[in-house]
Design a protein around this motif. Sequence first.
Motif: not given
Length: 323
Positions: A63-81, A245-253
Amino acid sequence: MSFIKNLNQESIVLAITVVMFALASLLLPGFFSANNLVAIVRSVSVLGILALGMAMIIIGRGIDLSMVAIMAMSVACYLQMLNSGMGEGSALVLALAGVLAIGLINGVLVAYADVPAIFVTLASSSFVFGFVRSQLINTDAVPVPSGHWVEILGGMRFMSIPVEVFLFAGLALATFLFLRYSKWGRYVYYAGDNPEAARNSGMPVRPMMVLRYVISALIAFIAGILTASSLHSINTRIVNSNLLYDIVLITVIGGIGLSGGKGGVRNVLFGAALIGIMLNAMTIIDIPLLYQNLIKAGILLGAIIVDGILNPRDEQTAQQGDI
């Protein structure tokens, strides 16, 4: 009980989706309009892309609980640069290097240090958010530079359909081909079904685990770019939202078993369709967000219970502790 075990969750989800779509079309004003249907598909595109990465992880018993953090923070850093004057190439390379590093660290700790994935990815999520937010950017929302290709991407249409819908379809096809027709994709299923047997047969189980978390991180970055392109900014507060939780919901359901070794892209598509229609219908009905979250939580709990009945955990799953 035997009747329940013989049920096919994928077929049930598809039937519920069709019924819900038909009822919403008949009873809710504006639901069946072209603009609303496009809005539904667009709203689940980013969720669906993230669910593709999560599905790949769960099929291999993780399971990967870091996906949303990677998504938001990597793009935020990219745009900030970019906003600080850094060149496009350098900013993109640095952002991708950070994404690959986090995915690699997650994979190595899970595969070679035998740390349960739920703890590794939860810790990396907190670290990525805390480090980036405290050391690299000083605002919650980072805008896309005017005229940048990310901004242009958000306005692109083909036959009046947003480009992210086609990107979701393309990534879904690529994931399907990888899982079903590549040697390493088959390893994901074998390791998810019986990791000890896969390892004893000589399959590179540990490198495959690392590869899955790296791919998951890259998929998260793509989803972040699409989010920024549609909103013309990225808000780091999304890390603390219910998106994960929405990501996990889509996957499991959708029918991907938490016990591993089962499911595929079709399950993600069915799960995304169901959740997209449900969320849109609740919005039209004007159900408060608090109750929407309560409904989603109840559905997720029910899906996990059903998954436990249809896909019982075995002794190896319990010992591995990845879920």
